[in-house]
Design an enzyme around this catalytic site. Structure first.
Site, PDB file in Angstrom:
ATOM      1  N   CYS A  54       6.634   7.717  34.381  1.00  0.00           N
ATOM      2  CA  CYS A  54       5.545   6.615  34.448  1.00  0.00           C
ATOM      3  C   CYS A  54       4.505   7.572  34.738  1.00  0.00           C
ATOM      4  O   CYS A  54       4.425   8.305  35.866  1.00  0.00           O
ATOM      5  CB  CYS A  54       5.860   5.618  35.273  1.00  0.00           C
ATOM      6  SG  CYS A  54       4.392   4.366  35.359  1.00  0.00           S
ATOM      7  N   HIS A  73       9.130  -1.509  29.786  1.00  0.00           N
ATOM      8  CA  HIS A  73       8.572  -0.917  30.922  1.00  0.00           C
ATOM      9  C   HIS A  73       6.904  -1.224  30.842  1.00  0.00           C
ATOM     10  O   HIS A  73       6.548  -1.546  32.155  1.00  0.00           O
ATOM     11  CB  HIS A  73       8.522   0.907  30.498  1.00  0.00           C
ATOM     12  CG  HIS A  73       8.016   1.534  31.539  1.00  0.00           C
ATOM     13  ND1 HIS A  73       8.592   2.399  32.443  1.00  0.00           N
ATOM     14  CD2 HIS A  73       6.600   1.831  31.728  1.00  0.00           C
ATOM     15  CE1 HIS A  73       7.741   3.063  33.122  1.00  0.00           C
ATOM     16  NE2 HIS A  73       6.569   2.860  32.802  1.00  0.00           N
ATOM     17  N   GLU A  74       6.366  -1.267  30.041  1.00  0.00           N
ATOM     18  CA  GLU A  74       4.832  -1.337  30.110  1.00  0.00           C
ATOM     19  C   GLU A  74       4.544  -2.960  30.278  1.00  0.00           C
ATOM     20  O   GLU A  74       3.490  -3.341  31.078  1.00  0.00           O
ATOM     21  CB  GLU A  74       4.045  -1.154  28.901  1.00  0.00           C
ATOM     22  CG  GLU A  74       4.196   0.368  28.334  1.00  0.00           C
ATOM     23  CD  GLU A  74       3.593   1.276  29.371  1.00  0.00           C
ATOM     24  OE1 GLU A  74       2.785   0.953  30.117  1.00  0.00           O
ATOM     25  OE2 GLU A  74       4.128   2.387  29.187  1.00  0.00           O
ATOM     26  N   HIS A 121       4.390  -3.424  33.858  1.00  0.00           N
ATOM     27  CA  HIS A 121       3.264  -3.122  34.460  1.00  0.00           C
ATOM     28  C   HIS A 121       2.490  -4.341  34.632  1.00  0.00           C
ATOM     29  O   HIS A 121       1.707  -4.839  35.578  1.00  0.00           O
ATOM     30  CB  HIS A 121       2.637  -1.991  33.904  1.00  0.00           C
ATOM     31  CG  HIS A 121       3.125  -0.687  34.219  1.00  0.00           C
ATOM     32  ND1 HIS A 121       3.187  -0.084  35.524  1.00  0.00           N
ATOM     33  CD2 HIS A 121       3.682   0.375  33.493  1.00  0.00           C
ATOM     34  CE1 HIS A 121       3.373   0.974  35.555  1.00  0.00           C
ATOM     35  NE2 HIS A 121       3.831   1.518  34.300  1.00  0.00           N
TER      36      HIS A 121
HETATM   37 CO    CO Z   1       4.661   3.032  33.662  1.00  0.00          CO
END
Ligand code: CO
Length: 180
Positions: free
Chosen positions: A107, A149-150, A153
């Site tokens: 990341c 993953h995004e 966020h």
């Molecule tokens: Co990331």
């Protein structure tokens, strides 16, 4: 324009991002800045919150050439990500998930750290493109991992939160040393 990337444990990374309501020039500038910032650090994806903007927008750009057969974030592969191949996802929602898979993730907000993380193998995602057109995508490969993953966020989460208690403790100890 290359923007500053917020680094863990910056509190802003914990914010829940808000839905984008206007698909206007300001959004396009944001997406362009996200691309420039991601490429400057040889990243494969970035969420708006990583440059301090709490809007539900993310981009992913998977390198064309993949000499290792694995999509590690790696300096060697930083030159093969044309802008037109960038997947821009606004207000993305995972509508279905299937299976499980472990993949080594990194990341831009936790530079230099790579850990195996378990996620769904296959996802179907609904989102809007930069012009406000609804799109749907399905994937069971690296893109599926990157999207999960995004999207984390956008919900104020980073990948190391998915580590086991002991691995997380070890990470926090080593990470703290960096800032001494
Ligand atoms: Co990331």
């Amino acid at each position: 324009m290359v923007r500053e990337i917020l680094v863990y444990p910056n509190k802003t990374l914990k914010r829940i991002s808000k839905e984008v309501e206007s698909f206007d020039g300001a959004l396009h500038d944001l997406l362009d800045d996200m691309y420039d910032t991601m490429r400057a650090q040889n990243g494969l994806g970035i969420a708006a919150i990583q440059i301090g903007v709490a809007l539900r927008a993310l981009i992913i750009n998977i390198p064309l050439d993949d000499p290792h057969g694995e999509h590690y974030i790696d300096d060697e592969m930083g030159n093969d990500q044309p802008k037109e191949n960038t997947l821009e996802m606004i207000n993305p929602v995972i509508v279905s998930k299937e299976g499980h898979r472990k993949y080594q993730e990194g990341c831009l907000s936790i530079p230099g750290v790579y850990e195996d993380i378990e996620r769904a193998k296959k996802v179907q995602v609904e989102y809007f493109d930069r012009n406000g057109n609804k799109q749907v995508i399905e994937d069971d490969d690296f893109l599926a991992i990157a999207v999960q993953h995004e999207i984390d966020h956008l919900d104020g989460k980073v990948f190391i939160e998915k580590l086991s208690f002991l691995k997380r403790k070890k990470f926090e100890k080593e990470w703290a040393k960096k800032f001494k």
